[in-house]
Scaffold this active site. Structure first.
Site, PDB file in Angstrom:
ATOM      1  N   ARG A   1    -111.415  72.302  63.128  1.00 21.10           N
ATOM      2  CA  ARG A   1    -111.061  72.169  64.548  1.00 21.10           C
ATOM      3  C   ARG A   1    -112.298  71.632  65.257  1.00 21.10           C
ATOM      4  O   ARG A   1    -113.352  72.266  65.248  1.00 21.10           O
ATOM      5  CB  ARG A   1    -110.656  73.511  65.146  1.00 21.10           C
TER       6      ARG A   1
ATOM      7  N   HIS B   1    -102.668  67.984  67.406  1.00 23.23           N
ATOM      8  CA  HIS B   1    -102.628  69.384  66.945  1.00 23.23           C
ATOM      9  C   HIS B   1    -101.389  69.527  66.039  1.00 23.23           C
ATOM     10  O   HIS B   1    -100.412  70.167  66.399  1.00 23.23           O
ATOM     11  CB  HIS B   1    -102.536  70.300  68.169  1.00 23.23           C
TER      12      HIS B   1
ATOM     13  N   GLN C   1     -99.691  72.944  64.911  1.00 22.68           N
ATOM     14  CA  GLN C   1     -98.968  73.571  66.018  1.00 22.68           C
ATOM     15  C   GLN C   1     -97.535  73.041  66.094  1.00 22.68           C
ATOM     16  O   GLN C   1     -96.577  73.816  66.118  1.00 22.68           O
ATOM     17  CB  GLN C   1     -99.709  73.262  67.332  1.00 22.68           C
TER      18      GLN C   1
ATOM     19  N   ASP D   1     -98.072  73.416  78.084  1.00 24.15           N
ATOM     20  CA  ASP D   1     -99.402  73.738  77.560  1.00 24.15           C
ATOM     21  C   ASP D   1    -100.349  73.764  78.755  1.00 24.15           C
ATOM     22  O   ASP D   1     -99.987  73.307  79.857  1.00 24.15           O
ATOM     23  CB  ASP D   1     -99.810  72.648  76.545  1.00 24.15           C
TER      24      ASP D   1
ATOM     25  N   CYS E   1     -97.760  76.640  73.425  1.00 28.19           N
ATOM     26  CA  CYS E   1     -98.564  76.815  72.209  1.00 28.19           C
ATOM     27  C   CYS E   1     -99.552  77.964  72.341  1.00 28.19           C
ATOM     28  O   CYS E   1    -100.011  78.489  71.330  1.00 28.19           O
ATOM     29  CB  CYS E   1     -99.266  75.521  71.849  1.00 28.19           C
TER      30      CYS E   1
ATOM     31  N   ARG F   1     -97.210  79.950  63.150  1.00 29.54           N
ATOM     32  CA  ARG F   1     -98.415  79.222  62.719  1.00 29.54           C
ATOM     33  C   ARG F   1     -98.840  79.712  61.328  1.00 29.54           C
ATOM     34  O   ARG F   1     -99.275  78.919  60.492  1.00 29.54           O
ATOM     35  CB  ARG F   1     -99.562  79.449  63.720  1.00 29.54           C
TER      36      ARG F   1
HETATM   37  N1   CP Z   1    -102.270  77.452  69.765  1.00 32.90           N
HETATM   38  C1   CP Z   1    -103.511  77.499  69.248  1.00 32.90           C
HETATM   39  O1   CP Z   1    -103.946  76.613  68.484  1.00 32.90           O
HETATM   40  O2   CP Z   1    -104.207  78.607  69.592  1.00 32.90           O
HETATM   41  P1   CP Z   1    -105.767  78.841  69.351  1.00 32.90           P
HETATM   42  O3   CP Z   1    -106.490  77.829  70.212  1.00 32.90           O
HETATM   43  O4   CP Z   1    -106.026  80.255  69.772  1.00 32.90           O
HETATM   44  O5   CP Z   1    -106.063  78.609  67.908  1.00 32.90           O
HETATM   45  N1  NVA Z   2    -104.196  71.445  74.526  1.00 35.38           N
HETATM   46  C1  NVA Z   2    -104.867  72.696  74.241  1.00 35.38           C
HETATM   47  C2  NVA Z   2    -104.228  73.358  73.055  1.00 35.38           C
HETATM   48  C3  NVA Z   2    -104.836  74.673  72.682  1.00 35.38           C
HETATM   49  C4  NVA Z   2    -104.187  75.278  71.480  1.00 35.38           C
HETATM   50  C5  NVA Z   2    -106.336  72.448  73.995  1.00 35.38           C
HETATM   51  O1  NVA Z   2    -106.667  71.465  73.303  1.00 35.38           O
HETATM   52  O2  NVA Z   2    -107.155  73.209  74.489  1.00 35.38           O
END
Ligand code: CP
Ligand code: NVA
Length: 305
Positions: free
Chosen positions: A100, A127, A130, A219, A259, A287
């Site tokens: 990530r 993502h 997700q 989101d 999400c 997930r």
């Molecule tokens: N939805 C999601 O990816 O959550 P986190 O940022 O907590 O991993």
């Molecule tokens: N769009 C958000 C998703 C978090 C899971 C971000 O990138 O912060």
């Protein structure tokens, strides 16, 4: 056959369906194998995470493997040494890398030079874990994963881009409700439209986007790395808040998805998050199951090459 899972479109339609079915078998207890027995997975995090971190760690353990949590401090990816060299060295120690981070092209480079599968646990661009987990949740709740109207409301971000990628593989009516200044990635939008699989529309009027929707999805308005733009984005997206009034325009049995993490009171109200249409915690649970299935699918692909 893909080595890595960096975007939904890395998988063919058949691979996506196989992965969804595998996740269902894992969730129901029908699949009991340990395809990661004896394997270590490097989990690299340059951003905060609850769901991704814990579900990957738990999932790797459940598949018989061991996960290493690595932050920016430990390996300083791309700074202390090149991404190329780090990819080569990591591949000598671990059987898979999950990452990530901010830059999607860093992840592409890591995957290009790693000899082991790389999984995208979120970049600024996409993502994929997700959205594949989300379509599993839709399938469970609505009995199908195609021929549904999905209304995505809010910032055109990594999550929106992944819905667009999914719509290039599965037949959906994807209605994106956002402002002219917060559009999704133009290249991904263009490629999804060009794929000709789904009906894709961008609406500046939230009511139009939500009208007759089977799923209303939202989101945060400011993603990780953009929190300094929160007020600016909020000013542009205020009309796209998912609230009870807007929900009345969707199908009576509409499912509401997010999400998470959510900024309650901004992009979604408490009433909707905690209301009868919300399936946000089923989403979060899935997930775990989908990522176990994605990792297993990648190991199967690797065994075939
Ligand atoms: N939805 C999601 O990816 O959550 P986190 O940022 O907590 O991993
Ligand atoms: N769009 C958000 C998703 C978090 C899971 C971000 O990138 O912060």
């Amino acid at each position: 056959m893909t080595k890595d899972f960096l975007q939904i479109v890395d998988f063919t339609r058949d691979e996506l369906i196989d992965t969804l079915q595998l996740a269902r078998d894992m969730k129901s207890g029908k699949f009991t194998q340990k395809p990661m027995a004896g394997m270590t997975v490097a989990c690299i995090f340059h951003k905060a995470s609850l769901r991704t971190r814990i579900s990957f760690e738990a999932g790797i353990y459940e598949l018989g493997g061991y996960s290493l949590y690595i932050t920016e401090k430990e390996i300083e990816l791309g700074k202390r040494e090149s991404i190329h060299d780090a990819a080569k060295v990591l591949s000598r120690y671990v059987g898979m890398i999950m990452i990530r981070t901010f830059s999607h092209s860093d992840v592409e480079q890591l995957a290009k030079h790693a000899d082991v599968p790389v999984v995208n646990g979120l970049t600024d661009l996409t993502h994929p874990c997700q959205i594949l987990g989300d379509i599993l949740t839709v399938w469970e709740h609505l009995g199908k994963f195609e021929n549904l109207k999905i209304a995505y409301l809010g910032d055109g971000n990594n999550v929106t881009n992944s819905w667009l990628n999914l719509s290039a593989r599965f037949k959906l009516d994807l209605a994106i409700g956002t402002s002219p200044d917060t559009l999704p990635d133009a290249g991904i939008l263009h490629r999804a439209q060009k794929a000709g699989v789904s009906k894709i529309g961008v609406f500046y009027d939230p009511k139009e986007a939500v009208s007759g929707a089977d799923v209303v999805y939202t989101d945060v308005w400011a993603s990780m790395g953009q929190k300094h733009q929160a007020d600016e984005k909020a000013a542009k997206l205020r009309a796209f808040q998912v609230n009870d009034d807007l929900l009345k325009l969707a199908k009576p049995n509409v499912k509401v998805m997010h999400c998470l993490p959510a900024e309650r009171g901004r992009e979604i109200t408490d009433e909707v998050m905690d209301g009868p249409h919300s399936i946000v915690f089923d989403q979060a649970e899935n997930r775990l199951h989908i990522q176990k299935a994605i990792m297993t699918q990648l190991l199967r692909n690797k065994a075939k090459t």
